[in-house]
Design a protein around this motif. Structure first.
Motif, PDB file in Angstrom:
ATOM      1  N   UNK A   1     -84.813 -80.464 -51.141  1.00 21.89           N
ATOM      2  CA  UNK A   1     -85.282 -80.017 -49.820  1.00 21.89           C
ATOM      3  C   UNK A   1     -84.385 -80.484 -48.677  1.00 21.89           C
ATOM      4  N   UNK A   2     -83.329 -81.214 -48.999  1.00 17.65           N
ATOM      5  CA  UNK A   2     -82.469 -81.758 -47.936  1.00 17.65           C
ATOM      6  C   UNK A   2     -81.801 -80.652 -47.118  1.00 17.65           C
ATOM      7  N   UNK A   3     -81.384 -79.575 -47.778  1.00 20.46           N
ATOM      8  CA  UNK A   3     -80.719 -78.496 -47.039  1.00 20.46           C
ATOM      9  C   UNK A   3     -81.668 -77.858 -46.036  1.00 20.46           C
ATOM     10  N   UNK A   4     -82.947 -77.737 -46.414  1.00 17.24           N
ATOM     11  CA  UNK A   4     -83.939 -77.170 -45.511  1.00 17.24           C
ATOM     12  C   UNK A   4     -84.136 -78.080 -44.294  1.00 17.24           C
ATOM     13  N   UNK A   5     -84.257 -79.366 -44.518  1.00 21.15           N
ATOM     14  CA  UNK A   5     -84.443 -80.307 -43.414  1.00 21.15           C
ATOM     15  C   UNK A   5     -83.219 -80.333 -42.506  1.00 21.15           C
TER      16      UNK A   5
ATOM     17  N   UNK B   1     -83.153 -77.287 -40.217  1.00 22.47           N
ATOM     18  CA  UNK B   1     -84.078 -77.435 -39.093  1.00 22.47           C
ATOM     19  C   UNK B   1     -83.691 -78.592 -38.167  1.00 22.47           C
ATOM     20  N   UNK B   2     -82.508 -79.143 -38.405  1.00 18.80           N
ATOM     21  CA  UNK B   2     -81.985 -80.229 -37.561  1.00 18.80           C
ATOM     22  C   UNK B   2     -82.870 -81.468 -37.573  1.00 18.80           C
ATOM     23  N   UNK B   3     -83.582 -81.683 -38.668  1.00 17.61           N
ATOM     24  CA  UNK B   3     -84.383 -82.889 -38.810  1.00 17.61           C
ATOM     25  C   UNK B   3     -83.586 -84.010 -39.450  1.00 17.61           C
ATOM     26  N   UNK B   4     -82.484 -83.641 -40.110  1.00 19.37           N
ATOM     27  CA  UNK B   4     -81.532 -84.611 -40.629  1.00 19.37           C
ATOM     28  C   UNK B   4     -80.136 -84.078 -40.362  1.00 19.37           C
ATOM     29  N   UNK B   5     -79.141 -84.919 -40.480  1.00 19.75           N
ATOM     30  CA  UNK B   5     -77.762 -84.497 -40.207  1.00 19.75           C
ATOM     31  C   UNK B   5     -77.174 -83.824 -41.434  1.00 19.75           C
ATOM     32  N   UNK B   6     -76.515 -82.679 -41.202  1.00 24.10           N
ATOM     33  CA  UNK B   6     -75.730 -82.041 -42.245  1.00 24.10           C
ATOM     34  C   UNK B   6     -76.509 -81.106 -43.142  1.00 24.10           C
ATOM     35  N   UNK B   7     -76.002 -79.921 -43.329  1.00 18.85           N
ATOM     36  CA  UNK B   7     -76.557 -78.960 -44.286  1.00 18.85           C
ATOM     37  C   UNK B   7     -75.519 -77.898 -44.532  1.00 18.85           C
ATOM     38  N   UNK B   8     -75.684 -77.162 -45.626  1.00 19.04           N
ATOM     39  CA  UNK B   8     -74.751 -76.082 -45.930  1.00 19.04           C
ATOM     40  C   UNK B   8     -74.904 -74.971 -44.911  1.00 19.04           C
ATOM     41  N   UNK B   9     -73.809 -74.275 -44.561  1.00 24.52           N
ATOM     42  CA  UNK B   9     -73.909 -73.154 -43.626  1.00 24.52           C
ATOM     43  C   UNK B   9     -74.902 -72.114 -44.122  1.00 24.52           C
ATOM     44  N   UNK B  10     -75.586 -71.478 -43.177  1.00 23.98           N
ATOM     45  CA  UNK B  10     -76.601 -70.491 -43.544  1.00 23.98           C
ATOM     46  C   UNK B  10     -76.000 -69.346 -44.349  1.00 23.98           C
ATOM     47  N   UNK B  11     -74.786 -68.909 -43.982  1.00 22.93           N
ATOM     48  CA  UNK B  11     -74.171 -67.797 -44.692  1.00 22.93           C
ATOM     49  C   UNK B  11     -73.918 -68.149 -46.147  1.00 22.93           C
ATOM     50  N   UNK B  12     -73.531 -69.413 -46.403  1.00 27.34           N
ATOM     51  CA  UNK B  12     -73.288 -69.849 -47.769  1.00 27.34           C
ATOM     52  C   UNK B  12     -74.585 -69.887 -48.569  1.00 27.34           C
ATOM     53  N   UNK B  13     -75.663 -70.368 -47.946  1.00 21.01           N
ATOM     54  CA  UNK B  13     -76.957 -70.418 -48.628  1.00 21.01           C
ATOM     55  C   UNK B  13     -77.439 -69.022 -48.976  1.00 21.01           C
ATOM     56  N   UNK B  14     -77.287 -68.088 -48.026  1.00 15.12           N
ATOM     57  CA  UNK B  14     -77.757 -66.729 -48.289  1.00 15.12           C
ATOM     58  C   UNK B  14     -76.964 -66.080 -49.415  1.00 15.12           C
ATOM     59  N   UNK B  15     -75.644 -66.328 -49.436  1.00 16.77           N
ATOM     60  CA  UNK B  15     -74.826 -65.757 -50.496  1.00 16.77           C
ATOM     61  C   UNK B  15     -75.236 -66.308 -51.857  1.00 16.77           C
ATOM     62  N   UNK B  16     -75.504 -67.621 -51.909  1.00 13.59           N
ATOM     63  CA  UNK B  16     -75.952 -68.241 -53.150  1.00 13.59           C
ATOM     64  C   UNK B  16     -77.288 -67.661 -53.592  1.00 13.59           C
ATOM     65  N   UNK B  17     -78.197 -67.470 -52.641  1.00 13.52           N
ATOM     66  CA  UNK B  17     -79.519 -66.918 -52.964  1.00 13.52           C
ATOM     67  C   UNK B  17     -79.400 -65.498 -53.486  1.00 13.52           C
TER      68      UNK B  17
END
Length: 353
Positions: free
Chosen positions: A321-325, A328-344
């Motif tokens: 769940x770290x990427x989701x947090x 939402x800017x609740x923690x520092x750092x996450x994969x770019x949204x475009x990369x997540x969508x491509x993976x999905x």
């Protein structure tokens, strides 16, 4: 069937009907605006008590339950109010976690989100709105904490420490049931001291019932306000779960059209690392809109058997769940949204192949 048997059955049915009418009258007497759901629950509590303790006890319980529900509701925003909520004091975000289908794992996901934030030294308020006997977080703290003054003498909020950073706030009652209207307004769950970085709310298996009228009871956590509310809906990677989730979202859609609530915009799939072959194709249009950003929380056999205990949830679940947090800017750092969508999208194509 003998005539004597028919007469006995008819007499029993008449007594039950008389009891039901009496209890309904007592429940309605507490407040003329008491919602039907609370009247029904109060009557059911009275009938259960009548069966074990007699008519007088049943009437007392019905009256006490309805009176409690009425007293609690008078202290929150009116159920028909379109006023926005003030979420100041609840952190950067309020995250209600809804169960899209029976047994989806909303309580586990709520605990995982809380533990993930706690592992990064974020202070979390974890709210449990379920009836105590049906709570998925009943054993989430090693020891029971103090009871805070509630909106009524029969309705209380107990605050316990899950760990150094997580405060677990659970609703309690000494009555046989917790009606929808007996869930205290959000302000009664707020910590009496210290600041909060985020609030996670386990609405869980009550999502279907809550969706019929989400502006009262546990649904108060869905109200649009500031800071933003970010509801999550949890499902399993099965066709029946996707179908049930679609129906929950359909119910909420009407209320979203009024602008009074914030609908779930995030799907969490519990117990899987990806979609099984062909399953995403069975999603309705509302669930389908959430598929590309879906977060998968893998199966963990220990959690499956034991549920949420006072031990931290497994690291593999928190990592999921770290990427989701981060998004939402609740923690520092996450994969770019475009990369997540491509993976999905790749995952969905592979499962449909």
């Amino acid at each position: 069937m003998t005539t004597e048997r028919v007469d006995r059955d008819s007499e029993a049915a008449g007594e039950l009907e008389h009891c039901d009418r009496t209890l309904t009258g007592l429940a309605c007497r507490s407040w003329q605006d008491l919602p039907t759901a609370d009247v029904v629950a109060a009557v059911e509590a009275g009938e259960l008590t009548t069966a074990s303790q007699g008519a007088a006890a049943g009437q007392r319980v019905t009256s006490a339950t309805a009176t409690s529900a009425a007293a609690v509701q008078r202290q929150g925003l009116p159920p028909l109010s379109d006023a926005t909520a003030d979420w100041s004091g609840f952190g950067e975000a309020v995250i209600p976690v809804l169960s899209g289908s029976p047994g989806a794992g909303a309580s586990v996901v709520a605990a995982v989100l809380s533990d993930a934030l706690s592992s990064l030294r974020q202070r979390v308020l974890l709210v449990d709105t379920a009836e105590p006997p049906r709570s998925g977080l009943a054993t989430a703290a090693a020891a029971e904490g103090p009871v805070l003054p509630g909106p009524h003498e029969s309705v209380r909020v107990r605050q316990s420490q899950r760990d150094d950073n997580i405060l677990l706030a659970r609703v309690e009652t000494d009555l046989p049931v917790l009606t929808p209207g007996m869930v205290p307004p959000p302000r009664f769950f707020k910590p009496t001291s210290g600041s909060i970085d985020a609030t996670i709310v386990d609405i869980g298996h009550d999502a279907w019932r809550m969706a019929t009228h989400p502006l009262a009871g546990s649904g108060a956590w869905m109200r649009t306000g500031s800071p933003p509310v970010r509801p999550i809906v949890v499902c399993r990677a099965t066709r029946p779960s996707l179908l049930h989730t679609e129906q929950v979202l359909t119910r909420l859609e009407t209320w979203n059209a009024t602008g009074a609530i914030t609908p779930p915009a995030q799907l969490v799939v519990a117990g899987a690392k990806k979609w099984p072959a062909g399953i995403p194709g069975g999603a309705g249009r509302r669930v389908a809109a959430l598929l590309d950003e879906a977060v998968f929380v893998p199966h963990d056999p220990t959690t499956e058997l034991s549920g949420v205990t006072d031990e931290p949830t497994p690291k593999q679940l928190r990592t999921a769940v770290m990427s989701l947090l981060g998004r939402w800017n609740l923690i520092a750092g996450s994969a770019p949204a475009s990369s997540r969508r491509a993976t999905a999208r790749r995952s969905r194509k592979e499962s449909q192949a």
